[in-house]
Motif scaffolding. Structure first.
Motif, PDB file in Angstrom:
ATOM      1  N   GLU A 172     -62.705  62.622  39.448  1.00 59.74           N
ATOM      2  CA  GLU A 172     -61.776  62.039  40.427  1.00 59.74           C
ATOM      3  C   GLU A 172     -61.443  63.032  41.530  1.00 59.74           C
ATOM      4  O   GLU A 172     -61.140  62.647  42.651  1.00 59.74           O
ATOM      5  N   LEU A 173     -61.486  64.319  41.184  1.00 56.80           N
ATOM      6  CA  LEU A 173     -61.157  65.333  42.181  1.00 56.80           C
ATOM      7  C   LEU A 173     -62.179  65.301  43.315  1.00 56.80           C
ATOM      8  O   LEU A 173     -61.825  65.394  44.493  1.00 56.80           O
ATOM      9  N   GLU A 175     -63.952  62.674  44.054  1.00 52.72           N
ATOM     10  CA  GLU A 175     -63.776  61.406  44.762  1.00 52.72           C
ATOM     11  C   GLU A 175     -62.585  61.472  45.700  1.00 52.72           C
ATOM     12  O   GLU A 175     -62.656  60.985  46.833  1.00 52.72           O
ATOM     13  N   ALA A 176     -61.497  62.077  45.225  1.00 51.80           N
ATOM     14  CA  ALA A 176     -60.318  62.210  46.092  1.00 51.80           C
ATOM     15  C   ALA A 176     -60.682  63.023  47.331  1.00 51.80           C
ATOM     16  O   ALA A 176     -60.288  62.693  48.449  1.00 51.80           O
ATOM     17  N   ALA A 177     -61.464  64.072  47.126  1.00 58.52           N
ATOM     18  CA  ALA A 177     -61.859  64.911  48.257  1.00 58.52           C
ATOM     19  C   ALA A 177     -62.735  64.125  49.224  1.00 58.52           C
ATOM     20  O   ALA A 177     -62.618  64.258  50.436  1.00 58.52           O
ATOM     21  N   ARG A 178     -63.603  63.285  48.669  1.00 61.99           N
ATOM     22  CA  ARG A 178     -64.457  62.474  49.547  1.00 61.99           C
ATOM     23  C   ARG A 178     -63.613  61.512  50.365  1.00 61.99           C
ATOM     24  O   ARG A 178     -63.841  61.331  51.560  1.00 61.99           O
ATOM     25  N   VAL A 179     -62.634  60.883  49.707  1.00 61.93           N
ATOM     26  CA  VAL A 179     -61.760  59.963  50.434  1.00 61.93           C
ATOM     27  C   VAL A 179     -60.972  60.729  51.489  1.00 61.93           C
ATOM     28  O   VAL A 179     -60.693  60.219  52.569  1.00 61.93           O
ATOM     29  N   ASP A 180     -60.605  61.959  51.167  1.00 65.29           N
ATOM     30  CA  ASP A 180     -59.843  62.786  52.108  1.00 65.29           C
ATOM     31  C   ASP A 180     -60.719  63.385  53.202  1.00 65.29           C
ATOM     32  O   ASP A 180     -60.244  64.183  54.010  1.00 65.29           O
ATOM     33  N   GLY A 181     -61.981  63.067  53.183  1.00 65.19           N
ATOM     34  CA  GLY A 181     -62.832  63.497  54.282  1.00 65.19           C
ATOM     35  C   GLY A 181     -63.419  64.882  54.119  1.00 65.19           C
ATOM     36  O   GLY A 181     -63.796  65.510  55.103  1.00 65.19           O
ATOM     37  N   ALA A 182     -63.502  65.371  52.875  1.00 63.34           N
ATOM     38  CA  ALA A 182     -64.105  66.680  52.665  1.00 63.34           C
ATOM     39  C   ALA A 182     -65.580  66.492  52.335  1.00 63.34           C
ATOM     40  O   ALA A 182     -65.917  65.837  51.358  1.00 63.34           O
ATOM     41  N   PHE A 187     -65.670  70.665  50.080  1.00 62.73           N
ATOM     42  CA  PHE A 187     -65.265  70.503  48.691  1.00 62.73           C
ATOM     43  C   PHE A 187     -65.490  71.812  47.937  1.00 62.73           C
ATOM     44  O   PHE A 187     -64.639  72.263  47.174  1.00 62.73           O
TER      45      PHE A 187
ATOM     46  N   ALA B  74     -64.452  58.586  53.804  1.00 59.48           N
ATOM     47  CA  ALA B  74     -63.527  59.100  54.815  1.00 59.48           C
ATOM     48  C   ALA B  74     -63.644  58.338  56.124  1.00 59.48           C
ATOM     49  O   ALA B  74     -62.688  58.217  56.878  1.00 59.48           O
ATOM     50  N   TYR B  88     -55.058  68.003  43.814  1.00 67.42           N
ATOM     51  CA  TYR B  88     -55.756  69.284  43.779  1.00 67.42           C
ATOM     52  C   TYR B  88     -54.839  70.304  43.103  1.00 67.42           C
ATOM     53  O   TYR B  88     -53.777  70.629  43.643  1.00 67.42           O
TER      54      TYR B  88
END
Lengths: 281, 364
Positions: A172-173, A175-182, A187, B74, B88
């Motif tokens: 999920e980390l 995936e969260a980063a992908r959603v956040d545009g990283a 990442f 994104a 995080y």
């Protein structure tokens, strides 16, 4: 289980102190020998207390070329430091990238790549020394820092360690980063590297010691004294056909050779233990 | 704020398993859609396809009329709240919330202003310097929400965001999510397997089963007029009771001999076997048994305070029925209970296919 018994405490303390004495005796003798002049070391009895030379022996080997080496110990220390740092940093850098690719990217023959890396665990330098030497010679790497560092830099152990750590990172980390545009680099830089700080520190200590203690490879690849490492030189100082071994210089060099690894361990001990014991998440 | 349109969206995994069979759905601006269904029904896959975390095998997905099938998460301008929050761990609350803005290249000062504004909105202003580890479950949930809100996305996606909280906190956060979503007016898709959560949150509910949409509608519409036996059993708690019955000349005959009048317009022929559905709250206790009541024996009593749930066995039947009775009622195990199904609230289903046999005009 911990027992609370004063008698037991005393016994274990005595045992520990004895072990400490046994382990520190050689170091003590080395320190003592480094403060004597050559003649007092050849009287037949080993001195147990400081001699009259003080730090003169250290001063001498650090500033003047040592006999049979053709260079001073400061240069050797520098060479060893470059090699150990190069190996440690290079191994970590490559292992991080390799493990990152293997764990987080789907590409053809991914598993094969992993196993190929893993198999190299069975091929330490000693086994592949002839072909490696040939390659190093063909690439003009003899008597160079690159020659000292590059052949030792690929590390299945470190790759494997990072792989194991990355696999415990919750998906999920990512995936969260992908959603956040990283993107992949972000990442790695913003999430993965900060999380693997302790692992990196632990590996750095291990790999620095590994690099520092290399003997066979530097012995083979360096013939010029300008690129010699301190561990190899120490042995050369002992091999004297005609003259007396300058034990005071040898001991001083040995002590100096011990200092950087000890410093690295002391400075990074906290991270080192943490990195090996718990994966902080 | 955006509209979403899903056109025959399908997902087939490389190993040949099809998780989603052509889902069609249009989501209006500012609407909160709850997707509900049992585990493995494809609801999470659907959400992840909306997010862009899962590729779309076939079909079209458009946000505000723009096709986004092949865009990275994104680039779709969506925000997602994960089940385990996915904060995080090495970043402070403020950094967690501002990370997306940072990646968008928002200047530091503006980032800080937006993060603080959002933190005030959801009551996190005193925790901005903490690490996720130092927060309670509810606070982490809030941070995850804040991280989604601060970006002002077109669509919120929630993947069972409350399932890791304790029951009391869940109710509280549920209300808060609803209030925030209304206040911000952002289109949201919310996935859950908890039907109470689904009913209370949704503008419209999407019930999924086996990779298909079973029914779409407002919670009350789904409750009153379930399109299938599956929806009927999934919506409402406790679940609807089902009894096998036979239709003969406008009268339903139950195996226990009870006769119930059939409502006009049901699409069933005389002589057909049907499946009768009665919700626990539509079984009314009566003092005397006659041929329109069910004669039952109480097997188990669950007092809930305001209501009491009675698990009863129909005479001569193996399956238990559940009746929701007034909490003031004194009943004990072993008691005889006469229950009259409310004839206005009966549901009829096809015994094989499970689709509703209700009169067409009532299925509006």
């Amino acid at each position: 289980m911990r027992y609370r018994r004063p008698g037991l405490d005393a016994i274990s303390h005595i045992l520990l102190i004895l072990a400490l004495l046994a382990f520190s005796l050689p170091v003590w003798l080395a320190i003592i020998a480094a403060t004597h002049d050559q003649s007092s070391l050849y009287t037949g009895t080993a001195p147990l207390w400081f001699g009259d030379q003080g730090l003169d022996n250290f001063r001498a080997i650090l500033s003047e070329p040592v006999a049979r080496l053709g260079t001073d110990v400061a240069r050797l220390l520098f060479n060893s430091t470059v090699m150990a740092l190069g190996i440690a940093c290079g191994k970590i850098f490559i292992a991080i990238l390799a493990a990152y690719a293997i764990v987080f990217f789907r590409f053809p023959l991914r598993r094969l790549c992993f196993w190929l890396i893993f198999i190299t665990l069975m091929l330490p330098v000693e086994v592949r020394i002839m072909p490696t030497y040939k390659i190093a010679a063909d690439l003009n790497l003899l008597n160079s820092y690159a020659g000292l560092i590059l052949p030792l830099i690929a590390s299945a152990t470190a790759t494997f360690l990072f792989r194991q750590f990355y696999m415990t990172v919750p998906p999920e980390l990512l995936e969260a980063a992908r959603v956040d545009g990283a993107g992949p680099w972000r990442f790695l830089r913003d999430i993965l590297l900060p999380l693997s700080k302790t692992n990196i520190a632990a590996l750095f200590v291990i790999m620095f010691l590994y690099g520092w203690n290399q003997y066979l490879w530097p012995l083979l690849i360096t013939t010029e004294s300008d690129y010699m490492t301190i561990v190899v030189s120490l042995k050369r100082m002992l091999s004297s056909a005609d003259n007396l071994v300058p034990w005071q210089a040898v001991m001083a060099t040995a002590l100096l050779a011990m200092l950087p690894p000890v410093a690295v361990i002391v400075l990074m001990q906290r991270y080192f233990v943490k990195g090996l014991v718990d994966a902080e998440k | 704020m955006a509209t979403l349109s899903l056109d025959a969206l399908s997902k087939t995994y490389p190993n040949g398993v099809t998780a989603l069979h052509g889902v069609d759905l249009t989501i209006d601006d500012g609407e909160l859609i709850v997707v509900v269904g049992p585990s493995g029904c494809g609801k999470s896959t659907l959400l992840r396809m909306l997010a862009g975390l899962e590729s779309i095998s076939s079909g079209e997905l458009a946000i505000d009329g723009r096709r986004v099938n092949d865009l990275e998460p994104a680039e779709r301008d969506i925000a997602m709240v994960f089940q385990n929050y996915a904060l995080y761990p090495h970043m402070s609350v403020a950094d967690n919330m501002g990370y997306a803005l940072k990646n968008q290249g928002v200047p530091r000062a503006e980032r800080r202003r937006k993060v603080e504004e959002t933190a005030r909105l959801i009551g996190l202003e005193d925790l901005l310097d903490r690490r996720p580890k130092q927060l309670s479950g509810g606070q982490r949930q809030r941070v995850a929400m804040g991280r989604a809100i601060v970006r002002e996305p077109k669509v919120f996606l929630f993947d069972e965001p409350l399932s890791n909280l304790d029951a009391k906190l869940r109710v509280q956060m549920r209300i808060e999510i609803r209030r925030l979503q209304k206040r911000l007016g952002v289109t949201a898709v919310y996935v859950t397997h908890d039907q109470v959560e689904a009913m209370t949150l949704a503008d419209r509910l999407v019930v999924m089963n086996g990779g298909h949409i079973e029914q779409v509608g407002t919670p009350m519409h789904l409750y009153d007029q379930p399109a299938s036996r599956f929806v009927a059993s999934f919506i409402g708690s406790p679940s609807m009771n089902f009894i096998e019955a036979r239709h003969a000349d406008g009268v339903l005959t139950l195996p226990c001999g009870t006769h119930l009048p059939l409502r006009d317009g049901a699409s069933t022929e005389s002589g057909d076997a049907v499946c009768l559905g009665v919700r626990p709250e539509h079984l009314v206790q009566v003092g005397q048994g006659d041929d329109t009541t069910l004669t039952t024996q109480v097997e188990l009593v669950e007092p809930l305070g305001a209501d009491t749930l009675a698990h009863v066995r129909l005479d001569g039947q193996a399956e238990l029925l559940v009746a929701r009775l007034n909490g003031a009622q004194q009943i004990a195990e072993g008691d005889r209970l006469y229950l009259r199904p409310d004839p206005e609230r009966l549901h009829l289903f096809d015994p094989q296919e499970g689709h509703s046999l209700a009169a067409p005009e009532t299925v509006s």
